[in-house]
Design an enzyme around this catalytic site. Structure first.
Site, PDB file in Angstrom:
ATOM      1  N   ARG A  81     -15.297  12.659   7.714  1.00 19.94           N
ATOM      2  CA  ARG A  81     -13.785  13.153   8.033  1.00 19.94           C
ATOM      3  C   ARG A  81     -13.515  14.144   6.736  1.00 19.94           C
ATOM      4  NH1 ARG A  81      -9.944   8.726   7.931  1.00 19.94           N
ATOM      5  NH2 ARG A  81      -8.374  10.234   8.201  1.00 19.94           N
ATOM      6  N   ASP A 111     -15.534   2.372   7.111  1.00 19.20           N
ATOM      7  CA  ASP A 111     -14.427   3.401   6.688  1.00 19.20           C
ATOM      8  C   ASP A 111     -15.032   4.341   5.537  1.00 19.20           C
ATOM      9  OD1 ASP A 111     -11.476   4.551   6.530  1.00 19.20           O
ATOM     10  OD2 ASP A 111     -11.979   3.986   4.519  1.00 19.20           O
ATOM     11  N   LYS A 126      -8.680  -1.630   5.827  1.00 23.59           N
ATOM     12  CA  LYS A 126      -8.871  -2.253   4.474  1.00 23.59           C
ATOM     13  C   LYS A 126      -7.707  -3.285   4.012  1.00 23.59           C
ATOM     14  CE  LYS A 126      -9.098   2.295   3.448  1.00 23.59           C
ATOM     15  NZ  LYS A 126      -9.317   3.749   2.882  1.00 23.59           N
ATOM     16  N   SER A 168      -7.856   3.764   9.051  1.00 25.00           N
ATOM     17  CA  SER A 168      -8.575   3.474   7.871  1.00 25.00           C
ATOM     18  C   SER A 168      -7.861   2.724   6.912  1.00 25.00           C
ATOM     19  CB  SER A 168      -8.537   5.069   7.435  1.00 25.00           C
ATOM     20  OG  SER A 168      -8.955   5.091   6.068  1.00 25.00           O
ATOM     21  N   HIS A 194       0.946  -1.177  -0.047  1.00 28.87           N
ATOM     22  CA  HIS A 194      -0.032   0.141   0.037  1.00 28.87           C
ATOM     23  C   HIS A 194       1.009   1.317   0.045  1.00 28.87           C
ATOM     24  CE1 HIS A 194      -3.486   2.558   1.216  1.00 28.87           C
ATOM     25  NE2 HIS A 194      -2.547   3.229   1.648  1.00 28.87           N
TER      26      HIS A 194
HETATM   27  N1  URA Z   1      -6.119   7.018   2.890  1.00 28.22           N
HETATM   28  C1  URA Z   1      -6.882   6.224   3.387  1.00 28.22           C
HETATM   29  O1  URA Z   1      -7.377   5.239   2.961  1.00 28.22           O
HETATM   30  N2  URA Z   1      -7.695   6.841   4.502  1.00 28.22           N
HETATM   31  C2  URA Z   1      -6.991   7.935   5.188  1.00 28.22           C
HETATM   32  O2  URA Z   1      -7.496   8.340   6.215  1.00 28.22           O
HETATM   33  C3  URA Z   1      -6.175   8.894   4.643  1.00 28.22           C
HETATM   34  C4  URA Z   1      -5.615   8.431   3.307  1.00 28.22           C
END
Ligand code: URA
Length: 437
Positions: free
Chosen positions: A171, A164, A190, A186, A85
């Site tokens: 957010r 999320d 995932k 977050s 990621h």
């Molecule tokens: N990318 C994400 O998946 N979540 C965040 O909070 C910020 C960047």
């Protein structure tokens, strides 16, 4: 389920107190199922922005998010499963050459990527510039494709971590994005929902990254690695430079072309170096290479003998795309009008501001200014002068491939001032700025 009082929990967090795992689970479940309203959740998130979360709170919050929807079950797929990621950048096409190379070396890569966010590009948008390619892979096909080809290049399904999706949108609208615990939970919820054995994080630092400074980036990397450890998933994070765009291409189809160059062994040095370094970590986490040298040799062979390209060819065909683009990149969309941005003075390039270039690409139509905007996959920016290059007045700094003159002009306005030129060369800035294990 216990019934707690949201005003009491908000107040406790606001005053610097801690919440129990049951309380945090109740908040995530309540918000996901619409029993906690936006205004209370927004107040709670702001309290977290100001007060943070300790390690126990963060682990409980992340697990609650992770279990808010379906979690992939890939136990039936033999072999190690490892993903990567990136926290996002400009010209960051790394996943596109990386994932097929790693899959060609025997690690399964169940890659779920995102779309462009703000000035940063998104892997899904780039992949969708391949004619016919679909990033929607049905849950019943996901494991089969992973077992057959070793790689899935997909978007996140609606069922995965719905908490999320909802919390992130709130957010975004309430000024509560910049919080290390909220960002880390977050991202990690995932990734952990992909049922991984290992995860490599590329935490970007610099003008084009969300983390502008190395210390913040290191804290984010440590926080994400800590969440992984608590969950039982090994995480390695590299801190890497995002002060200037990665490679030469910024856009969509042009970034696919550059990714194909990397798989053919003729990619730009920075992109190639980053792909190989991240891939080494993935091979080591997957246990398919005894040490770093062996991993590097295995990866170089997958470039030389074309097995990395072959994995990508098959994945493109399986996901509905035209696999001929691999051998004939001219089949990718291209704009046929170009504008060359030229240097006004001679000297050394001391900066090529990644954030400005990213916003310029958005203005050009390669990214979205609003969620509902359509991307033009054919347009893009080719960077001709990067940090450290010596240039003469009149030399090209960039070539803009455009389709719409209004968008071209808006892009050029943003690009002006992206480069800084000086009589003396800049201090070298390494691509690799640190690591967290
Ligand atoms: N990318 C994400 O998946 N979540 C965040 O909070 C910020 C960047």
């Amino acid at each position: 389920m216990n019934d707690f009082s949201m005003p009491e929990l908000i107040g406790r967090k606001r005053d610097g107190g801690t919440l129990t795992p049951a309380e945090l689970r109740w908040i995530v479940e309540g918000y996901t199922t619409d029993t906690i309203p936006d205004y209370q959740m927004a107040a709670f998130l702001m309290a977290v922005v100001c007060r943070g979360m300790d390690d126990d709170e963060l682990a409980a919050w992340t697990e609650a998010m992770l279990h808010s929807g379906t979690v992939l079950d890939l136990r039936a797929v033999a072999g190690p499963k490892v993903d990567k990621h990136s926290t996002g950048g400009v010209g960051d096409k790394i996943s596109i050459p990386l994932a097929p190379l790693v899959a060609a070396c025997g690690v399964r890569v169940p890659m779920m990527s995102g779309r462009g966010l703000g000035h940063t590009g998104g892997t899904l948008d780039k992949l969708e510039s391949i004619p016919g390619f679909s990033t929607e892979v049905a849950p019943e096909d996901f494991a089969d494709q992973l077992a057959d080809l070793g790689l899935v290049l997909a978007g996140q399904s609606e069922e995965l971590v719905p908490a999320d999706r909802k919390i992130y949108a709130l957010r975004d609208a309430t000024g509560t994005v910049p919080s290390i615990p909220l960002i880390a939970s977050s991202i990690m919820s995932k990734k952990l929902a992909e049922d991984l054995d290992g995860l490599v994080l590329d935490v970007k630092v610099g003008s084009g990254a969300f983390m502008k400074d190395l210390e913040d980036a290191r804290r984010l990397a440590e926080t994400m690695a800590g969440i992984g450890r608590r969950h039982g998933t090994e995480v390695v994070a590299l801190l890497t430079d995002m002060d200037q765009p990665l490679g030469r291409e910024v856009g969509n189809a042009n970034e696919i072309r550059e990714s194909l160059d990397v798989l053919r062994g003729v990619g730009p040095p920075d992109v190639t170096a980053l792909v190989l370094r991240l891939a080494e970590e993935m091979l080591l986490l997957g246990g398919v290479a005894a040490d770093r040298d062996a991993a590097r040799k295995r990866l170089e062979l997958a470039i030389e003998d074309g097995t990395g390209l072959e994995v990508l060819r098959r994945v493109i065909a399986r996901q509905g795309g035209n696999p001929d683009v691999v051998d004939d990149p001219a089949l990718l969309p291209t704009a046929d009008r170009f504008h060359v941005v030229r240097a006004e003075e001679s000297g050394y390039v001391t900066a090529c501001d990644a954030e400005r270039v990213g916003w310029a690409a958005v203005r050009l139509g390669a990214g979205r200014a609003r969620k509902e905007d359509e991307i033009d996959p054919a347009v893009g920016i080719t960077i001709e002068a990067k940090r450290g290059d010596r240039i003469a007045a009149g030399d090209p700094l960039a070539v803009v491939a455009w389709n719409d003159p209004t968008r071209r002009d808006a892009c050029l306005e943003m690009l002006a001032g992206a480069w800084r030129i000086s009589a003396t060369p800049p201090e070298p800035r390494p691509l690799f700025l640190g690591e967290v294990r």
